[in-house]
Design a protein around this motif. Structure first.
Motif, PDB file in Angstrom:
ATOM      1  N   VAL A   1      -4.401  22.481  31.340  1.00  0.00           N
ATOM      2  CA  VAL A   1      -5.458  21.963  30.466  1.00  0.00           C
ATOM      3  C   VAL A   1      -6.768  22.094  31.216  1.00  0.00           C
ATOM      4  O   VAL A   1      -6.834  21.795  32.411  1.00  0.00           O
ATOM      5  CB  VAL A   1      -5.200  20.487  30.074  1.00  0.00           C
ATOM      6  CG1 VAL A   1      -6.474  19.841  29.546  1.00  0.00           C
ATOM      7  CG2 VAL A   1      -4.115  20.387  29.008  1.00  0.00           C
ATOM      8  N   MET A   2      -7.788  22.620  30.539  1.00  0.00           N
ATOM      9  CA  MET A   2      -9.098  22.691  31.175  1.00  0.00           C
ATOM     10  C   MET A   2     -10.093  21.872  30.380  1.00  0.00           C
ATOM     11  O   MET A   2     -10.195  22.008  29.166  1.00  0.00           O
ATOM     12  CB  MET A   2      -9.575  24.135  31.267  1.00  0.00           C
ATOM     13  CG  MET A   2     -10.868  24.257  32.040  1.00  0.00           C
ATOM     14  SD  MET A   2     -11.135  25.912  32.710  1.00  0.00           S
ATOM     15  CE  MET A   2     -12.203  26.588  31.490  1.00  0.00           C
ATOM     16  N   MET A   3     -10.789  20.974  31.092  1.00  0.00           N
ATOM     17  CA  MET A   3     -11.882  20.207  30.485  1.00  0.00           C
ATOM     18  C   MET A   3     -13.192  20.804  30.967  1.00  0.00           C
ATOM     19  O   MET A   3     -13.317  21.127  32.143  1.00  0.00           O
ATOM     20  CB  MET A   3     -11.880  18.751  30.980  1.00  0.00           C
ATOM     21  CG  MET A   3     -10.768  17.893  30.470  1.00  0.00           C
ATOM     22  SD  MET A   3     -10.934  16.245  31.235  1.00  0.00           S
ATOM     23  CE  MET A   3     -12.173  15.506  30.159  1.00  0.00           C
ATOM     24  N   THR A   4     -14.148  20.930  30.069  1.00  0.00           N
ATOM     25  CA  THR A   4     -15.463  21.408  30.461  1.00  0.00           C
ATOM     26  C   THR A   4     -16.483  20.330  30.134  1.00  0.00           C
ATOM     27  O   THR A   4     -16.625  19.944  28.973  1.00  0.00           O
ATOM     28  CB  THR A   4     -15.811  22.706  29.698  1.00  0.00           C
ATOM     29  OG1 THR A   4     -14.683  23.565  29.761  1.00  0.00           O
ATOM     30  CG2 THR A   4     -16.991  23.392  30.320  1.00  0.00           C
ATOM     31  N   LEU A   5     -17.143  19.835  31.162  1.00  0.00           N
ATOM     32  CA  LEU A   5     -18.108  18.745  30.992  1.00  0.00           C
ATOM     33  C   LEU A   5     -19.518  19.310  31.081  1.00  0.00           C
ATOM     34  O   LEU A   5     -19.931  19.798  32.128  1.00  0.00           O
ATOM     35  CB  LEU A   5     -17.908  17.688  32.090  1.00  0.00           C
ATOM     36  CG  LEU A   5     -16.493  17.120  32.243  1.00  0.00           C
ATOM     37  CD1 LEU A   5     -16.413  16.202  33.457  1.00  0.00           C
ATOM     38  CD2 LEU A   5     -16.074  16.370  30.978  1.00  0.00           C
ATOM     39  N   GLY A   6     -20.220  19.279  29.969  1.00  0.00           N
ATOM     40  CA  GLY A   6     -21.582  19.822  29.950  1.00  0.00           C
ATOM     41  C   GLY A   6     -22.337  19.235  28.783  1.00  0.00           C
ATOM     42  O   GLY A   6     -22.225  18.032  28.517  1.00  0.00           O
ATOM     43  N   THR A   7     -23.087  20.078  28.083  1.00  0.00           N
ATOM     44  CA  THR A   7     -23.810  19.617  26.894  1.00  0.00           C
ATOM     45  C   THR A   7     -22.823  18.996  25.912  1.00  0.00           C
ATOM     46  O   THR A   7     -23.060  17.957  25.325  1.00  0.00           O
ATOM     47  CB  THR A   7     -24.530  20.802  26.216  1.00  0.00           C
ATOM     48  OG1 THR A   7     -25.256  21.491  27.219  1.00  0.00           O
ATOM     49  CG2 THR A   7     -25.462  20.325  25.140  1.00  0.00           C
ATOM     50  N   GLY A   8     -21.687  19.661  25.755  1.00  0.00           N
ATOM     51  CA  GLY A   8     -20.572  19.091  24.991  1.00  0.00           C
ATOM     52  C   GLY A   8     -19.406  18.856  25.944  1.00  0.00           C
ATOM     53  O   GLY A   8     -19.546  19.006  27.154  1.00  0.00           O
ATOM     54  N   ILE A   9     -18.268  18.454  25.397  1.00  0.00           N
ATOM     55  CA  ILE A   9     -17.050  18.363  26.215  1.00  0.00           C
ATOM     56  C   ILE A   9     -16.013  19.281  25.585  1.00  0.00           C
ATOM     57  O   ILE A   9     -15.663  19.123  24.411  1.00  0.00           O
ATOM     58  CB  ILE A   9     -16.515  16.921  26.280  1.00  0.00           C
ATOM     59  CG1 ILE A   9     -17.530  16.023  26.998  1.00  0.00           C
ATOM     60  CG2 ILE A   9     -15.160  16.883  27.009  1.00  0.00           C
ATOM     61  CD1 ILE A   9     -17.073  14.585  27.166  1.00  0.00           C
ATOM     62  N   GLY A  10     -15.570  20.242  26.374  1.00  0.00           N
ATOM     63  CA  GLY A  10     -14.546  21.161  25.888  1.00  0.00           C
ATOM     64  C   GLY A  10     -13.198  20.792  26.480  1.00  0.00           C
ATOM     65  O   GLY A  10     -13.121  20.211  27.560  1.00  0.00           O
ATOM     66  N   GLY A  11     -12.142  21.108  25.763  1.00  0.00           N
ATOM     67  CA  GLY A  11     -10.801  20.918  26.308  1.00  0.00           C
ATOM     68  C   GLY A  11      -9.947  22.023  25.720  1.00  0.00           C
ATOM     69  O   GLY A  11      -9.914  22.182  24.508  1.00  0.00           O
ATOM     70  N   VAL A  12      -9.341  22.832  26.576  1.00  0.00           N
ATOM     71  CA  VAL A  12      -8.506  23.927  26.066  1.00  0.00           C
ATOM     72  C   VAL A  12      -7.179  23.920  26.803  1.00  0.00           C
ATOM     73  O   VAL A  12      -7.060  23.384  27.909  1.00  0.00           O
ATOM     74  CB  VAL A  12      -9.186  25.304  26.211  1.00  0.00           C
ATOM     75  CG1 VAL A  12     -10.210  25.505  25.137  1.00  0.00           C
ATOM     76  CG2 VAL A  12      -9.780  25.473  27.586  1.00  0.00           C
ATOM     77  N   THR A  13      -6.191  24.538  26.175  1.00  0.00           N
ATOM     78  CA  THR A  13      -4.819  24.341  26.619  1.00  0.00           C
ATOM     79  C   THR A  13      -4.042  25.640  26.689  1.00  0.00           C
ATOM     80  O   THR A  13      -4.155  26.484  25.792  1.00  0.00           O
ATOM     81  CB  THR A  13      -4.110  23.404  25.611  1.00  0.00           C
ATOM     82  OG1 THR A  13      -4.893  22.217  25.480  1.00  0.00           O
ATOM     83  CG2 THR A  13      -2.712  23.045  26.078  1.00  0.00           C
TER      84      THR A  13
ATOM     85  N   HIS B   1      -4.533  26.621  12.474  1.00  0.00           N
ATOM     86  CA  HIS B   1      -5.925  26.801  12.056  1.00  0.00           C
ATOM     87  C   HIS B   1      -6.844  27.094  13.241  1.00  0.00           C
ATOM     88  O   HIS B   1      -8.042  26.878  13.174  1.00  0.00           O
ATOM     89  CB  HIS B   1      -6.412  25.566  11.295  1.00  0.00           C
ATOM     90  CG  HIS B   1      -5.476  25.146  10.203  1.00  0.00           C
ATOM     91  ND1 HIS B   1      -4.594  24.097  10.345  1.00  0.00           N
ATOM     92  CD2 HIS B   1      -5.241  25.687   8.988  1.00  0.00           C
ATOM     93  CE1 HIS B   1      -3.870  23.996   9.242  1.00  0.00           C
ATOM     94  NE2 HIS B   1      -4.229  24.942   8.414  1.00  0.00           N
ATOM     95  N   PHE B   2      -6.229  27.552  14.358  1.00  0.00           N
ATOM     96  CA  PHE B   2      -6.958  27.977  15.558  1.00  0.00           C
ATOM     97  C   PHE B   2      -7.714  26.840  16.242  1.00  0.00           C
ATOM     98  O   PHE B   2      -8.613  27.083  17.019  1.00  0.00           O
ATOM     99  CB  PHE B   2      -7.915  29.143  15.228  1.00  0.00           C
ATOM    100  CG  PHE B   2      -7.194  30.298  14.605  1.00  0.00           C
ATOM    101  CD1 PHE B   2      -6.494  31.190  15.395  1.00  0.00           C
ATOM    102  CD2 PHE B   2      -7.185  30.467  13.232  1.00  0.00           C
ATOM    103  CE1 PHE B   2      -5.792  32.245  14.826  1.00  0.00           C
ATOM    104  CE2 PHE B   2      -6.486  31.516  12.651  1.00  0.00           C
ATOM    105  CZ  PHE B   2      -5.793  32.410  13.447  1.00  0.00           C
ATOM    106  N   GLN B   3      -7.357  25.596  15.947  1.00  0.00           N
ATOM    107  CA  GLN B   3      -8.072  24.494  16.596  1.00  0.00           C
ATOM    108  C   GLN B   3      -7.158  23.640  17.469  1.00  0.00           C
ATOM    109  O   GLN B   3      -7.566  22.591  17.969  1.00  0.00           O
ATOM    110  CB  GLN B   3      -8.823  23.646  15.567  1.00  0.00           C
ATOM    111  CG  GLN B   3      -7.939  22.963  14.526  1.00  0.00           C
ATOM    112  CD  GLN B   3      -8.792  22.149  13.558  1.00  0.00           C
ATOM    113  OE1 GLN B   3      -9.594  22.696  12.807  1.00  0.00           O
ATOM    114  NE2 GLN B   3      -8.641  20.845  13.592  1.00  0.00           N
ATOM    115  N   ALA B   4      -5.924  24.125  17.697  1.00  0.00           N
ATOM    116  CA  ALA B   4      -5.016  23.346  18.549  1.00  0.00           C
ATOM    117  C   ALA B   4      -5.453  23.427  20.009  1.00  0.00           C
ATOM    118  O   ALA B   4      -5.815  24.488  20.506  1.00  0.00           O
ATOM    119  CB  ALA B   4      -3.587  23.880  18.415  1.00  0.00           C
ATOM    120  N   GLY B   5      -5.419  22.302  20.651  1.00  0.00           N
ATOM    121  CA  GLY B   5      -5.668  22.261  22.094  1.00  0.00           C
ATOM    122  C   GLY B   5      -7.094  22.498  22.510  1.00  0.00           C
ATOM    123  O   GLY B   5      -7.402  22.518  23.691  1.00  0.00           O
TER     124      GLY B   5
END
Ligand SMILES: [Zn+2]
Length: 324
Positions: A133-145, A156-160
């Motif tokens: 799992v990768m979290m990206t902390l910046g202007t927004g917060i991203g999380g990808v898996t 619907h391409f929005q999992a993880g």
């Protein structure tokens, strides 16, 4: 394998020429004032051609083009599904056709954070791991898996990839996604100014002097001992750590990678998130490793080769099936 990569960010587009785990050359275009993707594509095409030519290569030497864009992407059809005010015309542009006509090359489009995770998996902090799992902390917060070596995409391409929109406070702030109390609405670059100005004792804090507050100023004032800055910083750390635990419970990773601009303060963030995760994540098999991302802005470019390889493998699988 040699590939071209385009990372379409909010204010710039970075174009790269990569060979496996190496970036041979790259160039960044300022797209801050660009109104549409259509308006920036000719400039991008020029840069890509220049990158190939200046490295004494021909288009026949290139296997394809990988594009990352900051929105939900139908990666099968190479179409953005939901944009946020930047490149709103992208959904109506056939990028595969553009790539075929301009370069004679196949193109794959992916959410930029997913492409960055592929880069970290292929050449960075997640090398050797299959469940990430990768979290990206910046202007927004991203999380990808990534699960079992594959990007998690879903129906619907929005999992993880909506880890920044896990609610951390049911009575919290309204988020840009429409939700309430999302991690992104409570502790991201885009919400920090509102959190600071609403803080009850803000008038007595050194933070009050900044017209444009960012995490750099927050962490600097907290390190200098400002009480309000310490309280807001610690609240952000708790929110990121709670979000990390939620991501771990959802996706069962062996490693959590944290990236993004806020990680300039990694020496404070990493130990705080790690100790919270090790204390509160329910992982009876052992401890999730917590590491900083290694590739920074290069991660998406280095995700190009594995993304294109995935496309080739998919095509081979389909061809094999149709022969049976
Ligand atoms: Zn949200």
């Amino acid at each position: 394998m040699k590939a071209l990569a385009i990372d379409l960010g909010g204010t710039h587009a970075t174009c790269g020429l990569v060979e496996d785990r190496k970036i041979l050359a790259h160039e960044t275009l300022d797209t801050n004032h660009a109104k549409s993707l259509n308006a920036v594509l000719p400039g991008i095409a020029n840069v890509l051609r220049r990158l190939v030519k200046n490295n004494s290569l021909a288009l026949q030497d290139i296997s394809g083009i990988a594009v990352g864009i900051a929105c939900i992407v139908d990666s099968r059809a190479a179409r953005p599904l939901a944009t946020h005010g930047k490149y709103d015309d992208a959904g109506s542009i056939d990028l595969c056709r553009w790539s075929r006509e301009k370069f004679g090359l196949p193109l794959r489009l992916e959410n930029d954070a997913r492409l960055a995770l592929l880069g970290e998996y292929f050449a960075g902090a997640a090398r050797g791991f299959s469940d990430v799992v990768m979290m990206t902390l910046g202007t927004g917060i991203g999380g990808v898996t990534m699960i079992e070596g594959k990007l998690l995409r879903g129906k619907h391409f929005q999992a993880g990839c909506l880890g920044g929109h896990f609610p951390v406070l049911f009575s919290g702030r309204r988020c840009t996604c429409g939700g309430i109390g999302c991690a992104e609405a409570e502790a991201s670059g885009s919400s920090l100014a509102a959190v600071v100005s609403d803080w009850p004792e803000i008038a007595s804090s050194a933070l009050a002097k900044y017209p444009d507050i960012g995490f750099k100023e927050l962490f600097a004032e907290a390190a200098a001992g400002d009480r309000v800055a310490v309280a807001i910083r610690d609240r952000c750390l708790k929110i990121w750590a709670a979000d990390a635990v939620a991501l771990i419970h959802a996706y069962d990773p062996e490693i959590l990678i944290i990236g993004g601009g806020v990680m300039k303060s990694a020496e404070v963030i990493l130990p705080a998130v790690e100790s919270h995760v090790h204390q509160y994540a329910w992982t009876p098999w052992g401890k999730v490793q917590v590491r900083a991302a290694e590739l920074g802005n290069n991660a998406a470019l280095l995700g190009a080769v594995p993304l294109l390889r995935e496309g080739i493998a998919e095509q081979n699988r389909k061809a094999h099936q149709s022969h049976q």
